[in-house]
Design a protein around this motif. Structure first.
Motif: not given
Length: 347
Positions: A82-90
């Protein structure tokens, strides 16, 4: 009478109704972990484990999830994925959640501090998607009470507003059929209904979503060519393997066996078995004057009855008590006798 699936793969010494917290390990899984551990102790393995076994586990999960293995990344926990996805958001992106959903799905977004987070009741989730919503992150089955999301409605609403979807299938994969390709991302902890050792977790990413997902924790195993582990990777893997964490080999040597067993039995068969037992338990609870959360989930919760957990445990019936609920989860290794034993204690 509903008898367990899986033959002699399981030998519980309790009436075990706690798969929502942790699944039982099949005998074949224990044997695989033991064999690797003994080899590591003896120095006979030639390494810490087998990447070929990890890839077989990847393939086993892919088959259960309805996607190709090139869409599956392996790792250690839902929170890391989930952290990987969270880091991708602007910065400023809006993420929509269900009130009371599990923290591993929410906290990686919350700690950023520069995202807009919005929470709504589960039944309102689809209607709450709006223009400007960047991502809808939700669990297929709620951990606290077993409620099943209207996944089709949420997917439709997200598509209508251009929002991406992140599904946490940890409380459902293994008993509820999963079409991971219908979501931009899915995350699944393997140690519950997939019956894997803790430390095996799976991320799926569509090809389109992969274009904007940065592999911020990429190590040498994320490279297309694993022949040279030194220096920066010349080229990352073109598949979801670029998001792999270095695997915990003991966990994945076991996971390969557990996922193979589920593949042999079939999720459809497990679904029919587990939901029938859950329905039997709900009916019995109603006869005893209790009011379980309605639905057709394999996870049954009774609000306010969590205080009976210790009494059940003393009688050899293992359940959980999240958020004050009495929670019982039914899986392939449970039987009608397990249901009746729990009801007998509660009566």
């Amino acid at each position: 009478m509903e008898t367990p699936l899986g033959g002699d793969e399981f030998a519980p010494r309790t009436t075990y109704l706690n798969t929502s917290k942790c699944g039982l390990l099949p005998r074949r899984t224990v044997a695989a972990v033991t064999a690797l551990a003994e080899g590591l102790a003896a120095g006979t393995t030639g390494g810490s484990g087998s990447f070929a076994v990890v890839d077989r586990a990847r393939g086993g999960f892919a088959r259960l999830a309805g996607v190709g293995p090139d869409r599956v990344a392996v790792g250690s926990s839902v929170a890391v994925h989930v952290g990987l996805v969270a880091s991708s958001l602007p910065p400023g992106a809006e993420v929509l959640f269900v009130e009371g959903d599990f923290g591993s799905l929410i906290t990686p977004f919350a700690v950023r501090g520069d995202l807009k987070t919005r929470f709504v009741p589960l039944d309102d989730l689809a209607d709450a998607v709006r223009p400007g919503t960047a991502l809808v992150a939700f669990s297929s089955v709620q951990s606290a009470d077993g409620r099943v999301a209207d996944m089709a409605a949420v997917r439709g609403a997200a598509a209508a507003h251009g929002a991406r979807t992140l599904l946490d299938a940890t409380q459902s994969a293994g008993w509820l059929p999963l079409d991971a390709g219908a979501y931009d991302y899915t995350v699944t902890g393997g140690f519950k209904f997939l019956m894997c050792p803790r430390g095996a977790s799976f991320l799926t990413v569509t090809e389109e979503a992969q274009e904007s997902l940065v592999p911020v924790h990429a190590g040498w195993i994320a490279a297309e060519d694993l022949g040279d582990p030194y220096g920066p990777a010349v080229r990352l893997a073109g598949t979801a393997r670029r998001y792999d964490e270095p695997p915990g080999f003991l966990a994945y040597h076991g996971a390969e066996r557990s996922l193979a067993l589920l593949g042999e039995i079939g999720v459809d068969a497990v679904h029919a078995h587990a939901t029938a037992l859950a329905a039997r338990f709900r009916d019995g609870l109603v006869r005893l004057g209790h009011r379980p959360v309605p639905g057709d989930s394999a996870v049954v919760a009774v609000p306010g009855l969590g205080g009976r957990q210790a009494e059940l445990a003393a009688a050899g019936v293992v359940v959980s008590a999240p958020a004050g609920n009495l929670r019982a989860a039914f899986h392939l290794y449970n039987s009608a006798a397990d249901v009746d034993r729990a009801l007998d204690v509660l009566s």
